[in-house]
Design a protein around this motif. Structure first.
Motif, mmCIF file in Angstrom:
data_model
loop_
_atom_site.group_PDB
_atom_site.id
_atom_site.type_symbol
_atom_site.label_atom_id
_atom_site.label_comp_id
_atom_site.label_asym_id
_atom_site.label_seq_id
_atom_site.Cartn_x
_atom_site.Cartn_y
_atom_site.Cartn_z
ATOM 1 N N VAL A 19 94.032 -18.474 108.909
ATOM 2 C CA VAL A 19 93.574 -19.795 109.323
ATOM 3 C C VAL A 19 92.102 -19.949 108.924
ATOM 4 O O VAL A 19 91.684 -20.988 108.435
ATOM 5 N N HIS A 20 91.329 -18.874 109.135
ATOM 6 C CA HIS A 20 89.903 -18.930 108.794
ATOM 7 C C HIS A 20 89.711 -18.247 107.438
ATOM 8 O O HIS A 20 89.776 -18.896 106.405
ATOM 9 N N HIS A 21 89.492 -16.957 107.415
ATOM 10 C CA HIS A 21 89.533 -16.206 106.165
ATOM 11 C C HIS A 21 89.951 -14.779 106.490
ATOM 12 O O HIS A 21 89.955 -14.380 107.654
ATOM 13 N N PRO A 22 90.318 -13.997 105.499
ATOM 14 C CA PRO A 22 90.962 -12.701 105.778
ATOM 15 C C PRO A 22 90.020 -11.659 106.367
ATOM 16 O O PRO A 22 90.471 -10.559 106.681
ATOM 17 N N GLY A 43 82.668 -19.920 112.166
ATOM 18 C CA GLY A 43 82.378 -18.524 111.861
ATOM 19 C C GLY A 43 83.284 -17.625 112.660
ATOM 20 O O GLY A 43 84.259 -18.082 113.259
ATOM 21 N N SER A 44 82.939 -16.355 112.635
ATOM 22 C CA SER A 44 83.779 -15.398 113.337
ATOM 23 C C SER A 44 83.064 -14.067 113.459
ATOM 24 O O SER A 44 82.085 -13.814 112.764
ATOM 25 N N ILE A 45 83.585 -13.252 114.365
ATOM 26 C CA ILE A 45 83.281 -11.832 114.331
ATOM 27 C C ILE A 45 84.169 -11.248 113.239
ATOM 28 O O ILE A 45 85.349 -11.613 113.138
ATOM 29 N N ARG A 46 83.583 -10.412 112.364
ATOM 30 C CA ARG A 46 84.347 -9.921 111.208
ATOM 31 C C ARG A 46 85.009 -8.587 111.514
ATOM 32 O O ARG A 46 84.650 -7.894 112.467
ATOM 33 N N ILE A 47 85.900 -8.258 110.632
ATOM 34 C CA ILE A 47 86.498 -6.928 110.699
ATOM 35 C C ILE A 47 85.500 -5.950 110.092
ATOM 36 O O ILE A 47 85.005 -6.188 108.992
ATOM 37 N N HIS A 48 85.160 -4.865 110.819
ATOM 38 C CA HIS A 48 84.237 -3.890 110.214
ATOM 39 C C HIS A 48 84.926 -2.547 109.997
ATOM 40 O O HIS A 48 84.297 -1.572 109.639
ATOM 41 N N ASP A 49 86.221 -2.544 110.234
ATOM 42 C CA ASP A 49 86.996 -1.310 110.111
ATOM 43 C C ASP A 49 87.925 -1.430 108.915
ATOM 44 O O ASP A 49 88.705 -2.375 108.795
ATOM 45 N N ARG A 50 87.821 -0.459 108.028
ATOM 46 C CA ARG A 50 88.579 -0.538 106.795
ATOM 47 C C ARG A 50 90.078 -0.580 107.033
ATOM 48 O O ARG A 50 90.812 -1.321 106.380
ATOM 49 N N ASP A 51 90.544 0.209 107.992
ATOM 50 C CA ASP A 51 91.984 0.255 108.239
ATOM 51 C C ASP A 51 92.510 -1.081 108.758
ATOM 52 O O ASP A 51 93.572 -1.549 108.346
ATOM 53 N N LEU A 52 91.735 -1.672 109.663
ATOM 54 C CA LEU A 52 92.161 -2.975 110.187
ATOM 55 C C LEU A 52 92.149 -4.022 109.071
ATOM 56 O O LEU A 52 93.058 -4.841 108.956
ATOM 57 N N GLN A 53 91.117 -3.959 108.223
ATOM 58 C CA GLN A 53 91.036 -4.899 107.102
ATOM 59 C C GLN A 53 92.243 -4.726 106.187
ATOM 60 O O GLN A 53 92.864 -5.698 105.756
#
Length: 586
Positions: free
Chosen positions: A447-450, A487-497
């Motif tokens: 909806v926002h970005h990946p 905006g958003s809080i981003r994913i900072h974990d590679r596995d979750l990304q």
RNA sequence: GGGGCUGUGGUGUAGCUGGCCUAACACAUCUGCCUGUCACGCAGAGGAUCGCGGGUUCGAAUCCCGUCGGCCCCGCCA
């Protein structure tokens, strides 16, 4: 010669002083003997007088002056004669009697009068934008824009944010808006893309340790235009590390308040209301609600569940919803108005629109005769109906019903003028879904970005069957029905990304190919981070009370993404194309 | 990609159920007059073949088709 004053600053304090003014001839009033000219610059207007008894030569030359001539005048400030003051002008108490005139440049008759009163087609204004921008209102818009940018820079700098520039020539990352492409001369067959936003770069800056970043930056999206959408536009791009969602929201609230305090006379609330996406859709039928319209959509499915009116009761049975919008006061709406609304609604995807108007004689409606007494009572109670109220009904899938009534809520609210357009409403919309199903692509899309983080409470749902239930840590800032930031809080974990990419059916190879540098960065000690991008043009537009961002952009594009002044885009020489290894197929 | 509105002297509009249109009005422009105007005033003059192309008609600014430009909206805008 040096200009000693601007055209907006002289008053009776300078009476007797010798001054040199420069500017454009705004209006000329030639009395044969005396000649009055309003000299204009971006600071204002000053009346200058040519008197043959004071300076014969200057007065003679002044006969030649026409609109928009560029003038230099040397003269003496004097108080205007008793009763001749012009109260409409800040400089209206004085005038400058000219001793020496220099015509710095001449001007043919302009295509339109340089005045805020003149009503000129935008097409003509855009063709001669350099003249359009001479109009005081346009100058004020750009001054306001500058002040807003200054306020933003000062506020963020004081909060220790660092302005860092990111590349304009970057790589294409499809998914999202269409890119503007720039062919590479040195690398045949390869292209740069202009950034849709510096999203990935600002995340990388977080990994680099610039824990508070901002940039007032141009972004480019090759999509169709609207009154509030240009192919190149400006964002206030912000990102910070070690922050929560609330940290960002509070910081932005402070930013917006500061901007309002510095550039606007309007007062806004200290903290902005926060609504979640579901409520925004249910109540206002939009994820960017204009809450100044004092109506809320109601769900009346319960009332019509057992109604003899089959269209409604069957819809409820099929799991659809029946939504109702009370329009009040509705005495100005007649049968034909409702009928034209119905055809309007069909363009929005609804199958139909029910309506009922409560008059002093009772219900006026093509469908109310099918309602039971219980239905009517239920409506009266739930919607608190009184005489001259009308109700609009849509029975459909939840999203369609909400959106359709949301559109009508807005258009009728404006048409019936049920709110003060000058008021300001700011709110946050939170808890957006992370994914939505795309029937066209046959997969879930962001909806926002990946790079948006899922809501931490919903992580377990990531493995479930209904991914549309997963909420994100995204947020939109909404002002008067315009999305002015997101905006958003981003994913900072590679596995979750990686997992999100998988969910979006972006394969590991594809992810590596397109976003490898980000995935790699996330491995090298990425801090938790998040941010926001504010639509700067929209913000300034709203501060300026304009209805199009074109008015606050010096040189905007038309709705077909061209510039009427430069005639861009244009064809280029064959030689240029050859250098770029490009061939045009017709 | 779709829907709606729109295009008439330099500017803004009127005319647009076809013929009194040899296209009207205001502003602007030009000429003359004018020493207190500020939307200066007065007298006069010039300026548009009605976006462009085609068609219908005895006759088109007006009706039809196409096309180009502008604006608004839907789709699109992670």
């Amino acid at each position: 010669m040096k200009r000693t004053h601007t055209c907006g600053e002289l008053n009776k304090k300078q009476v007797g002083k010798k001054v040199i003014l420069m500017g454009w001839c705004d209006v000329r009033r030639d009395h044969g003997g005396l000649i009055f000219i309003d000299l204009r610059d971006r600071w204002g207007k000053t009346q200058i007088v040519f008197d043959p008894s004071v300076a014969q030569a200057a007065q003679g030359l002044a006969k030649e002056i026409r609109s928009e001539f560029v003038l230099e005048v040397e003269g003496k400030v004097r108080k205007r004669p008793q009763g001749m003051e012009n109260k409409k002008l800040p400089t209206g108490e004085i005038e400058v009697v000219v001793q020496c005139l220099k015509i710095l440049n001449r001007c043919p008759t302009p295509p339109f009068e340089i005045s805020d009163q003149a009503d000129v087609a935008e097409e003509v204004r855009l063709k001669y934008r350099f003249l359009d921008l001479r109009r005081p209102s346009m100058q004020n818009y750009l001054i306001l824009r500058h002040k807003t940018a200054q306020a933003v820079r000062n506020y963020l700098s004081k909060q220790n944010f660092l302005e860092v520039e990111t590349p304009v020539l970057t790589r294409s990352t499809p998914e999202g808006a269409r890119d503007y492409l720039v062919p590479s001369r040195v690398q045949p067959g390869k292209f740069f893309a202009l950034p849709q936003s510096p999203q990935l770069f600002k995340q990388l800056l977080m990994v680099s340790g610039f824990d508070k970043y901002f940039q007032i930056v141009k972004c480019f999206r090759d999509e169709d235009l609207r009154a509030d959408r240009q192919p190149e536009f400006t964002q206030v791009d912000i990102e910070a590390s070690f922050v929560s969602r609330d940290d960002i929201l509070e910081m932005v609230e402070g930013l917006i308040q500061t901007v309002f305090k510095e550039v606007s006379v309007k007062n806004i609330k200290k903290s902005f209301d926060r609504l979640n996406y579901k409520d925004a859709m249910n109540w206002y039928g939009s994820d960017k609600p204009d809450r100044r319209v004092p109506w809320k959509i109601e769900d009346v499915s319960e009332i019509f569940k057992n109604s003899p009116f089959k269209i409604f009761s069957q819809a409820a049975e099929q799991g659809k919803v029946i939504k109702a919008l009370k329009v009040t006061p509705a005495q100005d709406l007649a049968r034909k108005d409702f009928e034209s609304l119905e055809s309007e609604v069909k363009g929005l995807g609804a199958k139909g629109l029910g309506w009922a108007k409560l008059t002093s004689e009772g219900w006026q409606s093509p469908i109310a005769k099918n309602f039971s007494d219980q239905d009517k009572e239920g409506l009266l109670k739930k919607l608190k109906l009184k005489a001259n109220d009308a109700v609009l009904f849509v029975a459909d899938e939840w999203a369609v019903a909400c959106q359709v009534l949301g559109a009508l809520r807005l258009s009728l609210g404006k048409k019936l003028k049920v709110f003060d357009e000058k008021t300001t409403d700011l709110c946050w919309v939170l808890d957006f879904p992370l994914f939505e199903w795309s029937a066209a692509d046959n997969r879930y899309v962001s909806v926002h970005h990946p790079f948006t983080s899922p809501h931490l409470e919903d992580l377990s749902l990531m493995n479930g069957s209904d991914l549309s239930k997963v909420r994100s840590l995204g947020y939109d800032l909404v002002m008067n029905g315009y999305e002015i930031g997101g905006g958003s809080i981003r994913i900072h974990d590679r596995d979750l990304q990686q997992k999100v990419f998988e969910t979006l059916k972006i394969s590991a190879e594809e992810a590596t190919r397109r976003f490898g540098f980000l995935l790699s960065a996330l491995e090298y000690g990425a801090p938790p981070h998040g941010g926001i991008a504010l639509g700067f043009d929209r913000l300034v537009m709203l501060l300026a009370n304009c209805s199009s961002i074109r008015d606050v952009i010096a040189f905007p594009k038309t709705t077909s993404a061209t510039c009427l002044m430069t005639e861009a885009p244009s064809e280029v020489d064959e030689a240029q194309l050859k250098e770029l290894h490009i061939q045009i197929k017709s």
